[in-house]
Design an enzyme around this catalytic site. Structure first.
Site, PDB file in Angstrom:
ATOM      1  CD  GLN A   1       2.550   3.644   2.064  1.00  0.00           C
ATOM      2  OE1 GLN A   1       3.192   4.558   2.578  1.00  0.00           O
ATOM      3  NE2 GLN A   1       1.277   3.778   1.723  1.00  0.00           N
TER       4      GLN A   1
ATOM      5  CG  ASP B   1       1.140   6.181   9.887  1.00  0.00           C
ATOM      6  OD1 ASP B   1       0.886   7.288   9.409  1.00  0.00           O
ATOM      7  OD2 ASP B   1       1.621   5.236   9.227  1.00  0.00           O
TER       8      ASP B   1
ATOM      9  CE  LYS C   1       3.078   8.365   3.069  1.00  0.00           C
ATOM     10  NZ  LYS C   1       2.595   7.025   3.441  1.00  0.00           N
TER      11      LYS C   1
END
Ligand code: NAP
Length: 282
Positions: free
Chosen positions: A93, A116, A49
């Protein structure tokens, strides 16, 4: 001949467009990533990422914590990032260590920085059909891939295997919002094969060897979200690609299918949040 749904190719196309758009930005968007512990898979995901963000010029700040970090320390950090005007997007994460309440941590993220789309406000909007600030990355990436190859879901039977909050559930709602007839299967589902065989579009998000060629509809679409290492250490998905691909009209490979689309969606979402925050300021 089956068509491969090529996530790498679409990633390259979409990120190239995004780079052109970003070239006109006076200030670059910033993504903050919280990484807890030493989970090797998480480290690889975060590193990918970061590398993708850096290539685009998106600023990415990875904040590492040991697995022993307290819930309060993480909540304080999220509060600090929520109030930091230079940070546009926050990602925690997963998975987190067991002593930390994942829901509490996610719920602490400001919805306008929730890259997200997992916070109750964004998830709730998704459920009621309102537009959330951004859509969850993996489901969004899957729909981008289906769209690219002209795969319509309206009126189709879509079967999703897996009901996690990050893939199965939001994906089911997004497909429902596109008028698909959606069935969600999970570990308690009886006669899985009978259901999967009726799928015009079968999406598997489990993380183990599961989908064999006798479980798919002839000329259907198969999307494999699963990623794990097999006994030999090779990265593979839920689907027996070699045998299933001879029966389907469209199929994603692993690697190279959904994975690159998830990272692409993360980049798109970071920029979308930056734009929303800046429109609010003006
Ligand atoms: P998860 O939270 O572990 O959920 C797995 C789901 O699979 C659960 O709903 C579980 O059912 C179901 N399941 C397990 N065994 C089953 C079986 N034998 N038959 C039917 N259903 C079964 O996983 P996740 O976070 O959604 O991730 C799933 C997989 O996708 C993993 O391999 C992950 O690494 C991968 N992934 C890939 C990407 C990407 O970008 N490609 C993104 C996210 C995740 P229960 O709910 O009943 O336990």
């Amino acid at each position: 001949m089956t068509v491969i749904l090529d996530g790498k190719k679409l990633r390259d196309e979409l990120l190239e467009k995004l780079a052109v758009k970003l070239a006109s930005y006076p200030v670059m968007p910033k993504l903050a990533v919280i990484l807890v512990g030493d989970n090797p898979a998480s480290k690889i995901y975060v590193n990918n990422k970061k590398k993708t963000a850096e290539k685009l010029g998106i600023i990415s700040d990875v904040i590492n914590y040991p697995a022993t970090v307290s819930e309060n320390e993480l909540l304080e950090k999220i509060n600090e990032l929520n109030n930091d005007k230079a940070v546009n997007a926050i990602l925690v994460q997963l998975p987190l260590p067991e002593h930390i309440d994942k829901t509490k941590i996610i719920n602490a993220i400001s919805p306008i920085k929730d890259v997200d789309g997992f916070t109750p406000e964004n998830f709730g909007k998704l459920l009621t059909g309102e537009k959330p600030y951004v859509y969850p990355c993996t489901p969004k990436g899957i729909l981008l891939l289906l769209d690219k190859y002209g795969i319509e879901v309206d009126g189709k039977h879509v079967v999703i295997v897996g009901r996690s909050n990050i893939v199965g559930k939001p994906l089911a709602i997004m497909l429902l919002n596109r008028n698909a007839t959606v069935t969600i299967c999970h570990s308690h589902t009886k006669n899985l094969q009978e259901i999967t065989k009726t799928a015009d579009v079968l999406i598997s998000a489990v993380g183990e060897k599961l989908i064999e060629d006798n479980m798919v509809k002839i000329n259907g679409v198969v999307v494999d979200v699963g990623i794990f290492k097999d006994e030999t250490g090779k990265t593979r998905g839920d689907v027996d690609f070699a045998n299933v691909s001879s029966k389907t009209a469209f199929i994603t490979p692993v690697p190279g299918g959904v994975g690159p689309m998830t990272i692409t969606s993360l980049m798109l979402n970071t920029v979308e949040l930056f734009d929303i925050q800046n429109q609010k300021k003006s």
